[in-house]
Design an enzyme around this catalytic site. Sequence first.
Site, PDB file in Angstrom:
ATOM      1  N   ASN A  87      -0.630  -4.690 -14.165  1.00  0.00           N
ATOM      2  CA  ASN A  87      -1.662  -4.585 -13.138  1.00  0.00           C
ATOM      3  C   ASN A  87      -3.031  -4.955 -13.700  1.00  0.00           C
ATOM      4  O   ASN A  87      -3.311  -4.706 -14.879  1.00  0.00           O
ATOM      5  CB  ASN A  87      -1.702  -3.164 -12.559  1.00  0.00           C
ATOM      6  CG  ASN A  87      -0.378  -2.791 -11.903  1.00  0.00           C
ATOM      7  OD1 ASN A  87       0.385  -3.673 -11.504  1.00  0.00           O
ATOM      8  ND2 ASN A  87      -0.081  -1.513 -11.858  1.00  0.00           N
ATOM      9  N   ASP A  89      -5.696  -3.814 -12.087  1.00  0.00           N
ATOM     10  CA  ASP A  89      -6.612  -2.752 -11.660  1.00  0.00           C
ATOM     11  C   ASP A  89      -6.877  -1.826 -12.854  1.00  0.00           C
ATOM     12  O   ASP A  89      -6.179  -1.890 -13.862  1.00  0.00           O
ATOM     13  CB  ASP A  89      -6.035  -1.965 -10.461  1.00  0.00           C
ATOM     14  CG  ASP A  89      -4.738  -1.212 -10.777  1.00  0.00           C
ATOM     15  OD1 ASP A  89      -3.742  -1.430 -10.066  1.00  0.00           O
ATOM     16  OD2 ASP A  89      -4.722  -0.421 -11.747  1.00  0.00           O
ATOM     17  N   HIS A 104      -1.773  -8.701 -18.088  1.00  0.00           N
ATOM     18  CA  HIS A 104      -2.268  -9.771 -17.206  1.00  0.00           C
ATOM     19  C   HIS A 104      -3.769  -9.688 -16.990  1.00  0.00           C
ATOM     20  O   HIS A 104      -4.287 -10.279 -16.050  1.00  0.00           O
ATOM     21  CB  HIS A 104      -1.519  -9.731 -15.861  1.00  0.00           C
ATOM     22  CG  HIS A 104      -0.059 -10.033 -16.034  1.00  0.00           C
ATOM     23  ND1 HIS A 104       0.879  -9.697 -15.088  1.00  0.00           N
ATOM     24  CD2 HIS A 104       0.630 -10.630 -17.048  1.00  0.00           C
ATOM     25  CE1 HIS A 104       2.077 -10.093 -15.512  1.00  0.00           C
ATOM     26  NE2 HIS A 104       1.952 -10.644 -16.705  1.00  0.00           N
TER      27      HIS A 104
HETATM   28  N1  APR Z   1       6.410   3.389  -5.984  1.00  0.00           N
HETATM   29  C1  APR Z   1       7.128   2.726  -6.931  1.00  0.00           C
HETATM   30  N2  APR Z   1       7.500   1.430  -6.811  1.00  0.00           N
HETATM   31  C2  APR Z   1       7.120   0.781  -5.685  1.00  0.00           C
HETATM   32  C3  APR Z   1       6.374   1.394  -4.658  1.00  0.00           C
HETATM   33  C4  APR Z   1       6.008   2.760  -4.845  1.00  0.00           C
HETATM   34  N3  APR Z   1       5.303   3.413  -3.927  1.00  0.00           N
HETATM   35  N4  APR Z   1       6.167   0.470  -3.671  1.00  0.00           N
HETATM   36  C5  APR Z   1       6.765  -0.674  -4.076  1.00  0.00           C
HETATM   37  N5  APR Z   1       7.349  -0.476  -5.274  1.00  0.00           N
HETATM   38  C6  APR Z   1       8.088  -1.427  -6.083  1.00  0.00           C
HETATM   39  C7  APR Z   1       8.751  -2.545  -5.303  1.00  0.00           C
HETATM   40  O1  APR Z   1      10.037  -2.120  -4.854  1.00  0.00           O
HETATM   41  C8  APR Z   1       8.850  -3.634  -6.376  1.00  0.00           C
HETATM   42  O2  APR Z   1      10.061  -3.532  -7.098  1.00  0.00           O
HETATM   43  O3  APR Z   1       7.175  -2.054  -6.953  1.00  0.00           O
HETATM   44  C9  APR Z   1       7.681  -3.321  -7.315  1.00  0.00           C
HETATM   45  C10 APR Z   1       6.558  -4.312  -7.191  1.00  0.00           C
HETATM   46  O4  APR Z   1       7.047  -5.552  -7.621  1.00  0.00           O
HETATM   47  P1  APR Z   1       6.107  -6.824  -7.491  1.00  0.00           P
HETATM   48  O5  APR Z   1       5.435  -6.841  -6.171  1.00  0.00           O
HETATM   49  O6  APR Z   1       6.916  -7.999  -7.941  1.00  0.00           O
HETATM   50  O7  APR Z   1       4.951  -6.548  -8.559  1.00  0.00           O
HETATM   51  P2  APR Z   1       5.030  -6.730 -10.119  1.00  0.00           P
HETATM   52  O8  APR Z   1       6.410  -6.516 -10.633  1.00  0.00           O
HETATM   53  O9  APR Z   1       3.937  -5.895 -10.699  1.00  0.00           O
HETATM   54  O10 APR Z   1       4.638  -8.275 -10.292  1.00  0.00           O
HETATM   55  C11 APR Z   1       4.545  -8.734 -11.634  1.00  0.00           C
HETATM   56  O11 APR Z   1       3.790 -10.844 -10.821  1.00  0.00           O
HETATM   57  O12 APR Z   1       2.478 -11.794  -9.227  1.00  0.00           O
HETATM   58  C12 APR Z   1       2.577 -11.548 -10.560  1.00  0.00           C
HETATM   59  O13 APR Z   1       0.909 -11.266 -12.189  1.00  0.00           O
HETATM   60  C13 APR Z   1       1.452 -10.702 -11.035  1.00  0.00           C
HETATM   61  O14 APR Z   1       1.487  -8.771 -12.479  1.00  0.00           O
HETATM   62  C14 APR Z   1       2.126  -9.380 -11.369  1.00  0.00           C
HETATM   63  C15 APR Z   1       3.518  -9.805 -11.715  1.00  0.00           C
END
Ligand code: APR
Length: 227
Positions: A87, A89, A104
């Site tokens: 993240n 943030d 990132h």
């Molecule tokens: N609590 C826990 N997990 C959750 C919640 C919640 N309230 N809401 C959603 N999720 C889960 C989703 O099911 C999903 O598996 O969080 C995950 C988010 O996945 P992504 O949207 O793919 O985010 P992330 O894995 O952080 O993406 C990785 O991709 O776009 C690039 O650089 C960006 O750092 C990011 C990277």
Amino acid sequence: MKRIVVITGAGISAESGLQTFRDSGGLWEGHNVYDVATPEAWSRNPDMVQDFYNERRKSVLEAKPNAAHYALVRLEEKYDVTIITQNIDDLHERAGSSRIIHLHGLITKSQSDRNPNLTYDISGSELKMGEQCELGSQLRPHVVWFGEAVPMIEKAATECHFADIFIVIGTSLKVYPAAGLIDLVPAKAKKILVDPRAMEISAKNIEMIPENAATAVPELVKRLLNQ
Ligand code: APR
């Protein structure tokens, strides 16, 4: 002291009101990530990229850490904790975690367009075209864009090699090299994954907790502190 390594993704900040990537159909505030989060996008249309991150920075500053962020701080009472986050943030910082690796980048900082090692705090939510680093180059968001190197990956990999407990929270584990960190964790380490979609994520010998982070992480931390 046992070592806990936690890797977090957008899901841990979802309950703080910040959109995840894949839950919003892969759009980021309506933008395709490849149109705003690549060096090509920055050279093609820097104003749009700057505006995009100014919008996101505003949402981050308005957001607050949630119970999951604060629970991870409590883990430090009994464990040597490293947070590796994808993240951008600063919610882990604001919750009070002591050791955070941003794979990132961090949206509250800018970096020189000429030398990425020159980074600066951004006061407020706006970074403007024309703002320059000490070398006279344009300042850009301190974010690792798709196709760019991930400078902190080595440090993160070393931490994973020595983990006694490895916790994955709120990441789809789709983006490398972050997603590959789980493979570096010793076989004997305890692995735990917190994600409402946990049952869809294929991973071996890992305890799955298919719940939201703000509910499940405080429970998990209580269990680990009472062990
Ligand atoms: N609590 C826990 N997990 C959750 C919640 C919640 N309230 N809401 C959603 N999720 C889960 C989703 O099911 C999903 O598996 O969080 C995950 C988010 O996945 P992504 O949207 O793919 O985010 P992330 O894995 O952080 O993406 C990785 O991709 O776009 C690039 O650089 C960006 O750092 C990011 C990277």
